[in-house]
Design a protein around this motif. Structure first.
Motif, PDB file in Angstrom:
ATOM      1  N   LEU A 152       4.269   4.061  -3.041  1.00 48.19           N
ATOM      2  CA  LEU A 152       5.657   4.509  -3.066  1.00 48.19           C
ATOM      3  C   LEU A 152       5.939   4.904  -1.775  1.00 48.19           C
ATOM      4  CD1 LEU A 152       6.061   6.608  -6.379  1.00 48.19           C
ATOM      5  CD2 LEU A 152       7.103   4.415  -5.727  1.00 48.19           C
ATOM      6  N   LEU A 153       4.855   5.571  -1.040  1.00 46.98           N
ATOM      7  CA  LEU A 153       5.226   5.976   0.238  1.00 46.98           C
ATOM      8  C   LEU A 153       5.001   4.869   1.314  1.00 46.98           C
ATOM      9  CD1 LEU A 153       5.150   8.927   1.777  1.00 46.98           C
ATOM     10  CD2 LEU A 153       2.601   8.525   2.107  1.00 46.98           C
ATOM     11  N   LYS A 154       4.577   3.869   1.165  1.00 47.84           N
ATOM     12  CA  LYS A 154       4.434   2.602   1.999  1.00 47.84           C
ATOM     13  C   LYS A 154       5.808   2.004   1.990  1.00 47.84           C
ATOM     14  CE  LYS A 154       1.431  -0.808   3.926  1.00 47.84           C
ATOM     15  NZ  LYS A 154       2.721  -1.779   4.539  1.00 47.84           N
ATOM     16  N   GLU A 155       6.311   1.773   0.863  1.00 48.70           N
ATOM     17  CA  GLU A 155       7.452   1.214   0.696  1.00 48.70           C
ATOM     18  C   GLU A 155       8.663   1.881   1.248  1.00 48.70           C
ATOM     19  OE1 GLU A 155       7.925   0.967  -3.409  1.00 48.70           O
ATOM     20  OE2 GLU A 155       6.474  -0.508  -3.779  1.00 48.70           O
ATOM     21  N   ASN A 156       8.567   3.069   1.789  1.00 49.71           N
ATOM     22  CA  ASN A 156       9.757   3.894   2.168  1.00 49.71           C
ATOM     23  C   ASN A 156       9.381   4.343   3.855  1.00 49.71           C
ATOM     24  OD1 ASN A 156      11.749   4.354  -0.142  1.00 49.71           O
ATOM     25  ND2 ASN A 156       9.720   4.752  -1.008  1.00 49.71           N
ATOM     26  N   ASN A 157       8.271   3.847   4.231  1.00 57.18           N
ATOM     27  CA  ASN A 157       7.781   4.182   5.310  1.00 57.18           C
ATOM     28  C   ASN A 157       7.302   3.197   6.292  1.00 57.18           C
ATOM     29  OD1 ASN A 157       6.634   5.554   7.940  1.00 57.18           O
ATOM     30  ND2 ASN A 157       6.054   7.455   6.657  1.00 57.18           N
ATOM     31  N   TYR A 158       8.104   2.752   7.206  1.00 54.91           N
ATOM     32  CA  TYR A 158       7.585   1.430   7.874  1.00 54.91           C
ATOM     33  C   TYR A 158       6.603   1.640   8.909  1.00 54.91           C
ATOM     34  CZ  TYR A 158       9.377   3.355  12.343  1.00 54.91           C
ATOM     35  OH  TYR A 158       9.567   3.953  13.211  1.00 54.91           O
ATOM     36  N   ASN A 159       6.309   2.818   9.068  1.00 53.58           N
ATOM     37  CA  ASN A 159       5.337   3.199  10.088  1.00 53.58           C
ATOM     38  C   ASN A 159       3.772   3.204   9.377  1.00 53.58           C
ATOM     39  OD1 ASN A 159       4.462   4.127  12.727  1.00 53.58           O
ATOM     40  ND2 ASN A 159       4.338   6.098  12.457  1.00 53.58           N
ATOM     41  N   ILE A 160       3.757   3.189   8.207  1.00 52.08           N
ATOM     42  CA  ILE A 160       2.412   3.091   7.637  1.00 52.08           C
ATOM     43  C   ILE A 160       2.039   1.506   7.634  1.00 52.08           C
ATOM     44  CG2 ILE A 160       1.047   3.389   5.559  1.00 52.08           C
ATOM     45  CD1 ILE A 160       2.829   5.568   4.947  1.00 52.08           C
ATOM     46  N   VAL A 161       0.896   1.348   8.132  1.00 56.06           N
ATOM     47  CA  VAL A 161       0.231   0.022   8.377  1.00 56.06           C
ATOM     48  C   VAL A 161      -0.688  -0.493   7.135  1.00 56.06           C
ATOM     49  CG1 VAL A 161      -1.111  -1.595   9.932  1.00 56.06           C
ATOM     50  CG2 VAL A 161       0.424   0.018  10.855  1.00 56.06           C
ATOM     51  N   SER A 162      -1.614   0.432   6.927  1.00 54.74           N
ATOM     52  CA  SER A 162      -2.578   0.133   5.657  1.00 54.74           C
ATOM     53  C   SER A 162      -3.112   1.442   5.125  1.00 54.74           C
ATOM     54  CB  SER A 162      -3.644  -0.922   6.331  1.00 54.74           C
ATOM     55  OG  SER A 162      -4.422  -0.198   7.632  1.00 54.74           O
ATOM     56  N   GLY A 163      -3.821   1.293   4.239  1.00 56.21           N
ATOM     57  CA  GLY A 163      -4.668   2.407   3.507  1.00 56.21           C
ATOM     58  C   GLY A 163      -5.999   1.870   2.912  1.00 56.21           C
ATOM     59  N   TYR A 164      -6.977   2.585   2.926  1.00 61.24           N
ATOM     60  CA  TYR A 164      -8.190   2.148   2.229  1.00 61.24           C
ATOM     61  C   TYR A 164      -9.134   3.393   1.932  1.00 61.24           C
ATOM     62  CZ  TYR A 164     -10.254   2.648   7.071  1.00 61.24           C
ATOM     63  OH  TYR A 164     -10.573   3.125   8.262  1.00 61.24           O
ATOM     64  N   CYS A 165      -9.944   3.365   1.187  1.00 56.02           N
ATOM     65  CA  CYS A 165     -11.079   4.373   0.786  1.00 56.02           C
ATOM     66  C   CYS A 165     -12.269   3.747   0.362  1.00 56.02           C
ATOM     67  CB  CYS A 165     -10.439   5.021  -0.715  1.00 56.02           C
ATOM     68  SG  CYS A 165     -10.285   3.944  -1.976  1.00 56.02           S
ATOM     69  N   GLY A 166     -13.285   4.592   0.619  1.00 58.11           N
ATOM     70  CA  GLY A 166     -14.774   3.897   0.663  1.00 58.11           C
ATOM     71  C   GLY A 166     -15.768   5.090   0.909  1.00 58.11           C
ATOM     72  N   ASN A 167     -16.995   4.788   0.750  1.00 50.35           N
ATOM     73  CA  ASN A 167     -17.984   5.755   1.050  1.00 50.35           C
ATOM     74  C   ASN A 167     -18.051   5.733   2.407  1.00 50.35           C
ATOM     75  OD1 ASN A 167     -19.264   6.640  -1.608  1.00 50.35           O
ATOM     76  ND2 ASN A 167     -19.717   4.429  -1.870  1.00 50.35           N
ATOM     77  N   VAL A 168     -18.248   6.984   3.075  1.00 49.38           N
ATOM     78  CA  VAL A 168     -18.571   7.092   4.544  1.00 49.38           C
ATOM     79  C   VAL A 168     -20.032   6.663   4.955  1.00 49.38           C
ATOM     80  CG1 VAL A 168     -19.135   8.678   6.495  1.00 49.38           C
ATOM     81  CG2 VAL A 168     -17.080   9.002   4.788  1.00 49.38           C
ATOM     82  N   HIS A 169     -20.307   6.191   5.987  1.00 51.86           N
ATOM     83  CA  HIS A 169     -21.496   5.345   6.491  1.00 51.86           C
ATOM     84  C   HIS A 169     -22.142   6.283   7.619  1.00 51.86           C
ATOM     85  CE1 HIS A 169     -21.515   1.321   4.516  1.00 51.86           C
ATOM     86  NE2 HIS A 169     -20.271   1.682   4.211  1.00 51.86           N
ATOM     87  N   TYR A 170     -23.152   6.838   7.382  1.00 56.96           N
ATOM     88  CA  TYR A 170     -23.767   7.560   8.544  1.00 56.96           C
ATOM     89  C   TYR A 170     -24.770   7.105   9.447  1.00 56.96           C
ATOM     90  CZ  TYR A 170     -21.620  10.869   5.462  1.00 56.96           C
ATOM     91  OH  TYR A 170     -20.489  11.836   4.811  1.00 56.96           O
ATOM     92  N   GLN A 171     -24.673   7.114  10.964  1.00 55.55           N
ATOM     93  CA  GLN A 171     -25.261   6.453  11.643  1.00 55.55           C
ATOM     94  C   GLN A 171     -25.826   7.336  12.749  1.00 55.55           C
ATOM     95  OE1 GLN A 171     -22.718   3.141  13.119  1.00 55.55           O
ATOM     96  NE2 GLN A 171     -23.365   1.855  11.249  1.00 55.55           N
ATOM     97  N   SER A 172     -27.059   6.947  13.338  1.00 54.64           N
ATOM     98  CA  SER A 172     -27.379   7.935  14.528  1.00 54.64           C
ATOM     99  C   SER A 172     -27.006   7.148  15.751  1.00 54.64           C
ATOM    100  CB  SER A 172     -28.897   7.938  14.552  1.00 54.64           C
ATOM    101  OG  SER A 172     -29.440   8.595  15.558  1.00 54.64           O
TER     102      SER A 172
END
Length: 270
Positions: A152-172
């Protein structure tokens, strides 16, 4: 893959587990704001404690050679991101790269969650206080409800390009070499990379990328109109006083939400 109006779920098999939940530790005022507005804030990445948030691996590695050539190998990317006076001593090319990092961070908004089967005393100490709470969700349900609101938010906000979710990968980052094969060090999305020193946070992230920087808007509130409180559990801090717990229960009772409030299972010596 999802449609361009939906959150992309990165590696759902490793993200969603029936034995693990998503937890958000917060102080009492943030909790009241959450209950009152029924929305989740997404914080801008350049406001995070860690200055290396959201930097592409290629950019991290590109700093190594020019800084070594400048005979300042002891200076890190973090130093350049945090110290404008230090950055002013470097070449226009280095300054341009730093500015690109700032732009990436300012266009990226994140909601962070702790993934675990049970409460964490470490997270209580880091992100709450004795009068605070943690809210707990089933992972799949939280993804679904955020996805509905995001569409709903993206349909009404041209400034939003993309969205995603996932586990964070930890790196040294200190062990990644600029001239080695770094295929194994790549992450699905830059917003899911974090320095290994933060590995204790066991983080899951919801990330929104913007087309243009919004200097006046430091937080994106993602509304959850179809939010079902029956899928929520609210747990009080292990150090919360009995009278505080009873008052919190009374406040929630006015919204018919007191039945979702539980006391922490962690018991501490007084």
């Amino acid at each position: 893959m999802s449609s361009n109006t939906e959150f992309q779920i990165i590696n759902p098999n490793s993200l969603i587990s029936k034995n693990e939940y998503l937890w958000r530790y917060m102080d009492l005022f943030k909790f009241i704001d959450f209950m009152r507005n029924k929305s989740l804030p997404f914080a801008r990445m350049d406001l995070f404690e860690d200055p290396l948030e959201g930097i592409p691996l290629k950019t991290i590695l590109s700093f190594a050679e020019p800084i070594i050539n400048a005979r300042l190998a002891q200076i890190s990317i973090s130093d350049l991101l945090l110290d404008d006076d230090l950055l002013s001593k470097f070449s226009p090319e280095i300054k341009e790269q730093v500015e690109k990092i700032h732009i990436i961070q300012k266009r990226t908004y994140v909601s962070c969650w702790f993934k675990s089967e049970s409460e964490s005393m470490a997270m209580w100490n880091l992100y709450s206080n004795p009068s605070g709470v943690v809210i707990r969700f089933n992972t799949k349900y939280l993804i679904d409800i955020i996805n509905q609101s995001y569409k709903l938010l993206k349909e009404n906000n041209y400034n939003i390009v993309s969205g995603y979710c996932g586990n964070v990968h930890y790196q040294s980052f200190s062990t990644i070499k600029p001239f080695q094969d770094n295929e194994k060090n790549k992450t699905p999305r830059v917003g899911l990379r974090k320095e290994k020193s933060y590995e204790h946070e066991k983080e899951v992230r919801f990330v929104i990328n913007l087309r243009n920087i919004e200097p006046e808007n430091l937080i994106i509130n993602l509304p959850m109109d179809d939010f079902n409180f029956n899928r929520l559990q609210i747990i009080s801090h292990p150090k919360m006083k009995h009278w505080q717990f009873e008052n919190l229960k009374w406040i929630l009772k006015n919204e018919s939400l007191d039945k979702f409030l539980k006391q922490s299972v962690i018991k501490l010596r007084n």
